[in-house]
Design a protein around this motif. Structure first.
Motif, PDB file in Angstrom:
ATOM      1  N   GLY A   7       0.808  -1.217   0.000  1.00 45.54           N
ATOM      2  CA  GLY A   7       0.000   0.000   0.000  1.00 45.54           C
ATOM      3  C   GLY A   7       0.838   1.263   0.000  1.00 45.54           C
ATOM      4  O   GLY A   7       0.302   2.365  -0.039  1.00 45.54           O
ATOM      5  N   ILE A   8       2.161   1.103   0.052  1.00 47.49           N
ATOM      6  CA  ILE A   8       3.061   2.258   0.123  1.00 47.49           C
ATOM      7  C   ILE A   8       3.804   2.450  -1.192  1.00 47.49           C
ATOM      8  O   ILE A   8       3.998   3.578  -1.647  1.00 47.49           O
ATOM      9  N   ARG A   9       4.195   1.354  -1.820  1.00 47.70           N
ATOM     10  CA  ARG A   9       4.974   1.440  -3.066  1.00 47.70           C
ATOM     11  C   ARG A   9       4.045   1.711  -4.246  1.00 47.70           C
ATOM     12  O   ARG A   9       3.840   0.873  -5.125  1.00 47.70           O
ATOM     13  N   VAL A  10       3.479   2.894  -4.238  1.00 48.60           N
ATOM     14  CA  VAL A  10       2.583   3.339  -5.299  1.00 48.60           C
ATOM     15  C   VAL A  10       3.346   4.352  -6.148  1.00 48.60           C
ATOM     16  O   VAL A  10       3.914   5.305  -5.623  1.00 48.60           O
ATOM     17  N   PRO A  11       3.410   4.160  -7.451  1.00 50.96           N
ATOM     18  CA  PRO A  11       4.232   5.059  -8.276  1.00 50.96           C
ATOM     19  C   PRO A  11       3.650   6.459  -8.375  1.00 50.96           C
ATOM     20  O   PRO A  11       2.435   6.662  -8.306  1.00 50.96           O
ATOM     21  N   GLY A  12       4.529   7.419  -8.511  1.00 46.23           N
ATOM     22  CA  GLY A  12       4.138   8.806  -8.771  1.00 46.23           C
ATOM     23  C   GLY A  12       4.857   9.294 -10.013  1.00 46.23           C
ATOM     24  O   GLY A  12       5.983   8.863 -10.298  1.00 46.23           O
ATOM     25  N   ILE A  13       4.217  10.157 -10.772  1.00 43.72           N
ATOM     26  CA  ILE A  13       4.789  10.650 -12.023  1.00 43.72           C
ATOM     27  C   ILE A  13       4.846  12.175 -11.980  1.00 43.72           C
ATOM     28  O   ILE A  13       3.845  12.837 -11.677  1.00 43.72           O
ATOM     29  N   PHE A  14       6.011  12.721 -12.249  1.00 44.12           N
ATOM     30  CA  PHE A  14       6.205  14.161 -12.296  1.00 44.12           C
ATOM     31  C   PHE A  14       6.676  14.551 -13.696  1.00 44.12           C
ATOM     32  O   PHE A  14       7.535  13.883 -14.268  1.00 44.12           O
ATOM     33  N   ARG A  15       6.137  15.646 -14.211  1.00 38.94           N
ATOM     34  CA  ARG A  15       6.538  16.117 -15.532  1.00 38.94           C
ATOM     35  C   ARG A  15       6.642  17.633 -15.507  1.00 38.94           C
ATOM     36  O   ARG A  15       5.690  18.323 -15.146  1.00 38.94           O
ATOM     37  N   TRP A  16       7.802  18.135 -15.858  1.00 37.23           N
ATOM     38  CA  TRP A  16       8.019  19.579 -15.938  1.00 37.23           C
ATOM     39  C   TRP A  16       9.099  19.815 -16.981  1.00 37.23           C
ATOM     40  O   TRP A  16      10.284  19.919 -16.663  1.00 37.23           O
ATOM     41  N   PRO A  17       8.727  19.880 -18.243  1.00 41.04           N
ATOM     42  CA  PRO A  17       9.716  20.024 -19.320  1.00 41.04           C
ATOM     43  C   PRO A  17      10.600  21.241 -19.118  1.00 41.04           C
ATOM     44  O   PRO A  17      10.141  22.327 -18.769  1.00 41.04           O
ATOM     45  N   GLY A  18      11.891  21.030 -19.327  1.00 38.17           N
ATOM     46  CA  GLY A  18      12.853  22.110 -19.196  1.00 38.17           C
ATOM     47  C   GLY A  18      13.350  22.338 -17.790  1.00 38.17           C
ATOM     48  O   GLY A  18      14.312  23.090 -17.584  1.00 38.17           O
ATOM     49  N   VAL A  19      12.716  21.706 -16.818  1.00 35.63           N
ATOM     50  CA  VAL A  19      13.118  21.887 -15.424  1.00 35.63           C
ATOM     51  C   VAL A  19      13.540  20.555 -14.799  1.00 35.63           C
ATOM     52  O   VAL A  19      14.607  20.458 -14.190  1.00 35.63           O
ATOM     53  N   LEU A  20      12.710  19.535 -14.946  1.00 35.18           N
ATOM     54  CA  LEU A  20      13.029  18.228 -14.386  1.00 35.18           C
ATOM     55  C   LEU A  20      13.587  17.337 -15.483  1.00 35.18           C
ATOM     56  O   LEU A  20      13.000  17.234 -16.566  1.00 35.18           O
ATOM     57  N   PRO A  21      14.715  16.677 -15.243  1.00 39.61           N
ATOM     58  CA  PRO A  21      15.278  15.780 -16.249  1.00 39.61           C
ATOM     59  C   PRO A  21      14.323  14.624 -16.543  1.00 39.61           C
ATOM     60  O   PRO A  21      13.764  14.026 -15.621  1.00 39.61           O
ATOM     61  N   ALA A  22      14.127  14.337 -17.811  1.00 42.29           N
ATOM     62  CA  ALA A  22      13.178  13.294 -18.216  1.00 42.29           C
ATOM     63  C   ALA A  22      13.797  11.910 -18.074  1.00 42.29           C
ATOM     64  O   ALA A  22      15.015  11.733 -18.163  1.00 42.29           O
ATOM     65  N   GLY A  23      12.942  10.933 -17.850  1.00 45.54           N
ATOM     66  CA  GLY A  23      13.384   9.541 -17.852  1.00 45.54           C
ATOM     67  C   GLY A  23      14.018   9.048 -16.572  1.00 45.54           C
ATOM     68  O   GLY A  23      14.479   7.910 -16.518  1.00 45.54           O
ATOM     69  N   ARG A  24      14.080   9.865 -15.542  1.00 44.25           N
ATOM     70  CA  ARG A  24      14.690   9.429 -14.277  1.00 44.25           C
ATOM     71  C   ARG A  24      13.703   8.570 -13.493  1.00 44.25           C
ATOM     72  O   ARG A  24      12.506   8.811 -13.491  1.00 44.25           O
ATOM     73  N   VAL A  25      14.230   7.564 -12.826  1.00 44.98           N
ATOM     74  CA  VAL A  25      13.432   6.722 -11.940  1.00 44.98           C
ATOM     75  C   VAL A  25      14.007   6.846 -10.539  1.00 44.98           C
ATOM     76  O   VAL A  25      15.208   6.646 -10.328  1.00 44.98           O
ATOM     77  N   ILE A  26      13.168   7.201  -9.590  1.00 36.97           N
ATOM     78  CA  ILE A  26      13.601   7.416  -8.205  1.00 36.97           C
ATOM     79  C   ILE A  26      13.031   6.300  -7.342  1.00 36.97           C
ATOM     80  O   ILE A  26      11.810   6.125  -7.272  1.00 36.97           O
ATOM     81  N   HIS A  27      13.893   5.559  -6.698  1.00 36.58           N
ATOM     82  CA  HIS A  27      13.468   4.440  -5.859  1.00 36.58           C
ATOM     83  C   HIS A  27      13.500   4.848  -4.389  1.00 36.58           C
ATOM     84  O   HIS A  27      14.153   4.204  -3.567  1.00 36.58           O
ATOM     85  N   GLU A  28      12.796   5.902  -4.064  1.00 34.78           N
ATOM     86  CA  GLU A  28      12.768   6.393  -2.690  1.00 34.78           C
ATOM     87  C   GLU A  28      11.327   6.565  -2.236  1.00 34.78           C
ATOM     88  O   GLU A  28      10.497   7.098  -2.980  1.00 34.78           O
ATOM     89  N   PRO A  29      11.001   6.117  -1.022  1.00 29.95           N
ATOM     90  CA  PRO A  29       9.648   6.354  -0.509  1.00 29.95           C
ATOM     91  C   PRO A  29       9.473   7.820  -0.117  1.00 29.95           C
ATOM     92  O   PRO A  29      10.363   8.418   0.486  1.00 29.95           O
ATOM     93  N   THR A  30       8.374   8.379  -0.517  1.00 29.79           N
ATOM     94  CA  THR A  30       8.040   9.752  -0.134  1.00 29.79           C
ATOM     95  C   THR A  30       6.642   9.744   0.468  1.00 29.79           C
ATOM     96  O   THR A  30       6.070   8.692   0.728  1.00 29.79           O
TER      97      THR A  30
END
Length: 212
Positions: A7-30
């Motif tokens: 119930g915790i390992r639920v994916p999140g998706i962030f998109r901000w062209p020109g600011v956040l690097p695309a294609g990164r995968v973060i394996h950290e709980p938030t």
């Protein structure tokens, strides 16, 4: 799911062209608590200093300037009941998880509470664990092998460290009005951002904000 990883390992998706690097995968709980300080930082503001802010800004993680979450401990609640706590031991790199109570899945052997829709947070629907269940998520992310003093030399030290952090966390809590009342959780469409024709608030493609 209570405090279980499912119930915790639920994916999140962030998109901000020109600011956040695309294609990164973060394996950290938030946590959803992290959204507030993240938005405040992005807006150039500062979080309030007159209260404890449990969230941490996600900006370093999202921009790739930090490898790990700023959370050393995360406390997993089911409603108002604390079910579990996790500790990222930065000295060893190991990720520990302690369960104080877990939902009783049914039928027996299932991985959810079938027939109820959601698992209870307290009462007869949960199992209290004394001593708590301890898992090493860095080696057992599925939480299938609870540790014991005979299997893990640091068993008592880890439980004591997490308990100390939990007590420190509890001292920061103060009573507040119920936040899960019907008036607080009912859908309020007038507060929903709308880029279509109300009430059809749906966006199908990117566009110039001036055209909204």
């Amino acid at each position: 799911m209570g405090g279980w990883e499912g119930g915790i390992r639920v994916p999140g998706i962030f998109r901000w062209p020109g600011v956040l690097p695309a294609g990164r995968v973060i394996h950290e709980p938030t946590s959803l608590m992290d959204v507030f300080p993240t938005v405040v930082e992005l807006g150039g503001g500062h979080v309030p200093q007159d209260r404890v802010i449990d969230g941490r800004s996600l900006v370093p993680l999202l921009q790739g300037t930090a490898e790990h979450s700023a959370h050393e401990f995360l406390f997993h609640y089911c409603g108002k009941y604390l079910h579990a706590a996790r500790w990222h031991d930065k000295d060893s790199g190991r990720l520990w998880k302690v369960h104080y109570m877990t939902p009783r899945f049914h039928p027996e052997g299932a991985g959810a509470c079938h027939g109820q829709g959601v698992c209870p947070c307290s009462g007869d629907g949960v199992t209290q664990h004394s001593p708590p269940l301890l898992f090493d998520l860095s080696r057992d992310p599925s939480e299938t092998r609870p540790l014991s003093p005979g299997l893990e030399p640091r068993y008592h030290a880890v439980l004591a460290r997490v308990h100390e952090a939990l007590e420190r966390h509890r001292r920061t809590l103060s009573p507040v009005p119920p936040q899960f009342s019907l008036g607080n959780i009912v859908w309020k469409p007038w507060l929903q951002p709308c880029c279509g024709t109300f009430p059809l608030c749906a966006c199908t493609q990117d566009g110039d904000p001036s055209e909204a």
